[in-house]
Write an enzyme that holds these catalytic residues in place. Sequence first.
Site, mmCIF file in Angstrom:
data_model
loop_
_atom_site.group_PDB
_atom_site.id
_atom_site.type_symbol
_atom_site.label_atom_id
_atom_site.label_comp_id
_atom_site.label_asym_id
_atom_site.label_seq_id
_atom_site.Cartn_x
_atom_site.Cartn_y
_atom_site.Cartn_z
ATOM 1 N N PHE A 55 0.866 -1.183 0.000
ATOM 2 C CA PHE A 55 0.000 0.000 0.000
ATOM 3 C C PHE A 55 0.898 1.225 0.000
ATOM 4 C CE2 PHE A 55 -2.401 3.517 1.718
ATOM 5 C CZ PHE A 55 -3.529 3.472 0.934
ATOM 6 N N ASP B 114 9.650 2.781 1.717
ATOM 7 C CA ASP B 114 8.463 3.561 2.057
ATOM 8 C C ASP B 114 8.243 3.432 3.564
ATOM 9 O OD1 ASP B 114 5.926 4.528 2.614
ATOM 10 O OD2 ASP B 114 4.999 3.669 0.827
ATOM 11 N N LYS C 189 3.099 11.194 6.874
ATOM 12 C CA LYS C 189 2.283 11.002 8.074
ATOM 13 C C LYS C 189 2.830 11.700 9.312
ATOM 14 C CE LYS C 189 -0.236 6.956 6.463
ATOM 15 N NZ LYS C 189 -1.441 7.704 6.096
#
Length: 401
Positions: free
Chosen positions: A141, A226, A255
Amino acid sequence: MNATETLIAAADARSAHNYHPLPVVVATADGAWVTDVEGRRYLDLLAGYSALNFGHRNPRLVDAAKAQLERVTLTSRAFHHDLFARFCEELAQLCGMEMVLPMNTGVEAVETAVKTARKWGYRVKGVPGEMAKIVVAGGNFHGRTTTVISFSTDPEARADFGPYTPGFQIVPYGDLTAMESAMTENTVAVLIEPIQGEAGVIVPPEGYLRAVRELTRERNVLFMADEIQSGLGRTGRTFACEDEGVEPDVYVLGKALGGGILPVSAVVASADVLGVFQPGEHGSTFGGNPLACAVALEVMAMLRSGEYQERSARLGEHLHRELQALLGTGKVTAVRGRGLWAGVDVSPAVGTGRQVSERLMDRGVLAKDTHGRTIRIAPPLMISEEDLDWGLDQLRAVLGV
């Protein structure tokens, strides 16, 4: 209808139905707790998918944002501002790298990493034009833009959004042999999550990240990590790659870098990699804006203390010890994770992940399911042990153990 029902109905009437949120309407929040419009309090065990690593409205981050709001919030990259150089320098130092390319959302950073790898492949590695390939992992994801879903294996994210962007090779996560077989002379990068979050907090086999690092170095391929969900303290270290002593060529961050206040993301790499960009080839009006830099600088100052990494490691051991005790009860079939991050697979006899999440909500705990039966637990790193234990008590009650 009460206030909650009224607001949910209004949202359903006007908002595209691209999310299926739990039926709670948050009005205020502080630390690890939120309060809804009816005055009910909930313990937040999701933390905005790691965007809230430092808790809701962390005073240090709020103060940094307020101070910057009184000065300047946006210039665009058409001009310099007085925090930009410091932001880039400190983020590069945090990552042990040399250069930073700031963006806003996590998926923008992933898109930037893809463009970086391709540009590097053509300009530095010498891959023929339009032939660059990037190896990715199944179950990944990395976001939901058109390019990113082109290498997703999630039918919900991918179906009916084609035609898809070419140039990606998908291999099973954790399978080094498959990755090695997928690499050709035109492979410019491997893009993987050190721990797969949305897939259910999937931890790769021991030694996998080290082997990927060795393989990419041998093949002159960029290793792009990531760390949007796994980084900045979540696993008990600043970066999840550190668990295997690995330093990638490229960090993709987001984030928690924005402190739960605003979106901040970045690609961080060596000058040999990010130096391929020239003016006009990539950009963002809001990327690296003064307000974002002010908040991110405070985030980095908090990480440099080591306090949050230490808390995540210490409380994470406690969390996983308690969750492991649920195995063998017939109610939980698997527990995975690292630090203050866990994926708990519930038995079908208990119900679906969505049903368990709703029952937790009824008991004052907010968590979220993924892939049908997995409950993700990722509280703010500043959560107290007492609050964490209370949340675990509610999970045990919902599971009936």
